[in-house]
Design an enzyme around this catalytic site. Structure first.
Site, PDB file in Angstrom:
ATOM      1  N   ARG A   2      -5.693  -6.108  -7.981  1.00  0.00           N
ATOM      2  CA  ARG A   2      -6.030  -5.975  -9.384  1.00  0.00           C
ATOM      3  C   ARG A   2      -5.642  -7.234 -10.150  1.00  0.00           C
ATOM      4  NH1 ARG A   2      -3.081  -2.642  -7.564  1.00  0.00           N
ATOM      5  NH2 ARG A   2      -4.352  -0.879  -8.112  1.00  0.00           N
ATOM      6  N   ASP A 336      -3.264 -11.257  -1.584  1.00  0.00           N
ATOM      7  CA  ASP A 336      -3.933 -11.304  -2.888  1.00  0.00           C
ATOM      8  C   ASP A 336      -2.939 -11.644  -3.999  1.00  0.00           C
ATOM      9  OD1 ASP A 336      -2.617  -8.789  -2.663  1.00  0.00           O
ATOM     10  OD2 ASP A 336      -3.736  -8.130  -4.415  1.00  0.00           O
ATOM     11  N   GLU A 337      -3.472 -12.036  -5.135  1.00  0.00           N
ATOM     12  CA  GLU A 337      -2.716 -12.210  -6.377  1.00  0.00           C
ATOM     13  C   GLU A 337      -1.416 -13.008  -6.184  1.00  0.00           C
ATOM     14  OE1 GLU A 337      -4.260  -8.283  -8.763  1.00  0.00           O
ATOM     15  OE2 GLU A 337      -2.573  -8.044  -7.396  1.00  0.00           O
TER      16      GLU A 337
END
Length: 531
Positions: A2, A336-337
Site C-alpha cells: 500500500r 515493497d515500500e
C-alpha cells in the site's frame, strides 16, 4: 502492499459492533423446517469446465459407503469426506478399500493434470476420478456444494441428501490460486488461521500466503534471534497484546493446510517493513540504536542496514529456520515500500539475499518492486498495482515477465480484500478505491498487465491486510462474498465466466455460509435470499 498514507484510526469497538450488527445479516441460519433442495450440477463455485446433466440422482443413505481403493492418499480424502458428512447425516459412512455403489474416490491415469477431476453421479452411486490427490479433494468440494446446505451442520439434520445425476469434468485455468493473510498488523490464532484455511478449501484455492513480519509485529519464532518473536511480536496495531507462532504452531498450520491441499507460502518482508526486527535488535540498525515498537499504520519508514554484514547473518538465519519448517517450494521476501532504502542499497540487498533463499532450497517470491532490482532465475513477482498505476512501473514488471519472471496478479483495486466495498463499509481501507463484489470478479488475468506475455501469468492471489481487522468475524466480513469470485477468476476459463450467471450462483451460497456461521456482506447487485 500500500502507498504511504496518513495514520489511520481504528474504529471504536462500540461503533464497530453496532455497524457490523446491522451488516452481518448473512450469518442467519436457515429457518427451522425450511425446505432445502439439491443444487443443479452447474450451480457450483468456481464454475466447472464441463457439465453434462442427466440421469437419476444419487441419494446418500445409512447404507452408503466411501470406497477408496488401496491408495493412502485417497483414503485420507475419503476420511475427510466422511468427517464432513457424518455430523449432519448421522450415518456411519465407513471408508473401505473395495465395494460397489456408494461414493467411490479413484486415482487413475487420465487427462486430469495435478488438480483436475471428473465427477459422475447416477442412481447407483458417485465416482470422483482424478490423477492426483489434490484433484480428488477438489472433486469432494464440488460434491459438497451439490449437496443441500444443511450438510454443513454439526448436528443431525433430516435430509434428504441427494446429488443430481450427470457428469462434471473440471480442471483449473491457473496453478496459483492464493489468498494472503496479514497476521502482522493484527495477530490471528492458529484456530483462526485454520478456520480461514477451511473457507479457502471450499472454493478450491491452493496457496495460503502468510505475511509473518512487518513494522507492527514479528510473528514466527526464530531460535537464533529469539527476541524477534518475544519482543518484536509483543504488540500490534492499536497497541494490543500481539502474539507469535511457536515453531510447533507454524508446523500445525502447515500440516492442516496440507490436509486441505493448500501450500503455505511464508513471507518475511525485507528490507523495509522491519521495525519489529529493528526494535528487537539494536545491532540491525545503522546507528546501533533500537527504535521503539510501533503500533501505527504508516509505511515506508523502516529499513535494515544494508552496509552491515550482520544484516546478512540475520537474513540467512531467518531464511534457514523458516525454510526448514516449510515443505512448500516458495519463500516470499517482500521487497515493497522500501522508501527508506536507496535504490543502490535496495539492488545490493536483493542481490545478496536472493541467493540465500536458493541456498536453502526455496524459490524466491517478491512484491513487484523486486523488478527494480534483478529477479533471480525462477523468481515470481506479485503485482499489486492498480488499473491506473503509472505506465512506466507496469512496463518494468512486464519487461521482467518477458525475461522469464513469473507473475502472480493481485491488483489492489480488484482483489485486495481489505478495501471497503463502499463508503458505508465499517471495516477496511479505501486508498485503492472501493472494491465491490462485481469489480473483484469482473476482470481477466490474461492481458491484464500490458506487455506481459500471458504465459508469464502463474495465477491470482487475494491479499487481506489487517490494519482494521481483529478476529475471524472481521476476516469473513471482508472476504465474503469477494473471495469466491477471486477463486473463480483463478480456476475457471474466461469463457466459462460471466457476471450475470455468477451473481445467481453467488447468491445461492448464502444459505451455506449461514450454516457455517460465516458473517458476510450482503453486497448490492446480488439477488440474496431474504434474511
Amino acid at each position: 502492499m500500500r502507498p504511504h498514507r496518513s495514520t489511520l484510526r481504528l474504529l471504536g469497538s462500540l461503533l464497530l459492533a453496532t455497524a457490523l450488527g446491522a451488516s452481518l445479516t448473512g450469518a442467519t441460519a436457515p429457518r427451522p423446517g425450511a425446505t432445502d433442495t439439491t443444487s443443479p450440477l452447474d450451480r457450483i463455485i468456481p464454475a466447472p469446465s464441463s457439465v453434462t446433466p442427466g440421469g437419476t440422482p444419487y441419494r446418500i443413505t445409512d447404507r452408503t459407503r466411501i470406497h477408496v481403493g488401496e491408495s493412502r492418499e485417497a483414503r485420507q480424502v475419503g476420511e475427510y469426506l466422511a468427517g464432513l458428512l457424518r455430523p449432519s447425516t448421522g450415518y456411519r459412512l465407513p471408508v473401505t478399500a473395495r465395494g460397489t455403489g456408494g461414493i467411490r474416490l479413484r486415482l487413475a491415469k487420465g487427462p486430469y493434470g495435478e488438480e483436475g477431476y471428473r465427477l459422475d453421479s447416477g442412481r447407483d452411486g458417485i465416482t470422483i476420478t482424478a490423477g492426483r490427490p489434490a484433484g480428488l479433494f477438489h472433486g469432494v468440494q464440488t460434491l459438497r456444494q451439490l449437496l443441500p446446505a444443511a450438510v454443513e451442520h454439526d448436528t443431525v439434520q433430516s435430509g434428504p441428501w441427494t446429488v443430481p445425476g450427470g457428469t462434471v469434468e473440471d480442471s483449473p485455468r491457473y496453478a496459483w490460486r492464493g489468498a494472503m493473510l496479514d497476521v502482522s498488523r493484527h495477530f490471528f490464532s492458529v484456530a483462526e488461521v485454520k478456520r480461514y484455511i477451511d473457507q479457502l478449501a471450499l472454493y478450491k484455492l491452493n496457496k495460503l500466503h502468510l505475511h509473518l513480519s512487518d513494522d507492527q509485529g514479528w510473528r514466527i519464532a526464530i531460535d537464533s534471534w529469539p527476541r524477534l518473536a518475544t519482543y518484536g511480536g509483543s504488540t500490534e496495531v492499536g497497541g494490543g497484546p500481539g502474539g507469535h507462532y511457536t515453531k510447533d504452531d507454524y508446523r500445525e498450520i502447515v500440516r492442516y493446510a496440507a490436509s486441505r491441499h493448500l501450500e503455505v507460502v511464508p513471507e518475511i518482508d525485507l528490507p523495509g517493513h522491519t521495525n519489529a526486527a529493528l526494535a528487537s535488535y539494536a545491532e540491525l540498525n545503522c546507528d546501533g540504536v533500537a527504535p521503539p515498537l510501533y503500533t501505527g499504520t504508516e509505511v515506508g519508514f523502516s529499513s535494515l542496514c544494508v552496509p552491515k554484514e550482520i544484516t546478512y547473518d540475520f537474513v540467512e538465519d531467518v531464511v534457514r529456520e523458516i525454510a526448514a519448517l516449510t515443505p512448500g517450494r516458495y519463500l516470499h521476501i517482500g521487497g515493497d515500500e522500501a522508501h527508506s532504502t536507496s535504490h543502490e542499497d535496495y539492488v545490493r540487498f536483493m542481490d545478496r539475499v536472493q541467493p540465500v533463499v536458493a541456498e536453502y532450497g526455496k524459490q524466491v517470491i517478491g512484491w513487484h518492486q523486486l523488478t527494480g532490482a534483478t529477479p533471480a532465475e525462477g523468481a515470481l513477482v506479485q503485482y499489486w498495482g492498480l488499473d491506473g498505476t503509472d505506465a512506466a512501473e507496469k512496463e518494468q514488471v512486464a519487461a521482467a515477465a518477458r525475461n522469464g519472471t513469473g507473475l502472480i496478479l493481485s491488483p489492489a483495486d480488484r482483489v485486495y480484500l481489505d478495501m471497503k466495498y463502499d463508503a458505508s463499509t465499517p471495516l477496511g481501507l479505501n486508498w485503492a478505491g472501493y472494491v465491490d463484489v462485481r469489480r473483484s470478479y469482473d476482470w481477466d488475468p490474461a492481458g491484464y498487465l500490458p506487455g506481459a506475455p500471458d504465459s508469464a501469468v502463474r495465477g491470482v492471489e487475494a491479499p487481506l491486510w489487517s490494519e482494521t481487522l481483529e478476529d475471524s468475524g472481521h476476516i469473513e466480513y471482508m472476504a465474503f462474498p469477494r473471495l469466491p469470485g477471486v477463486a473463480e477468476v483463478g480456476w475457471s476459463a474466461a469463457g466459462d465466466r460471466g457476471w450475470e450467471g455468477y451473481r445467481e450462483r453467488l447468491a445461492a451460497q448464502a444459505e451455506r455460509w449461514g450454516v457455517l456461521g460465516i458473517g458476510f456482506h450482503r453486497a448490492a447487485g446480488v439477488p440474496w435470499p431474504s434474511a
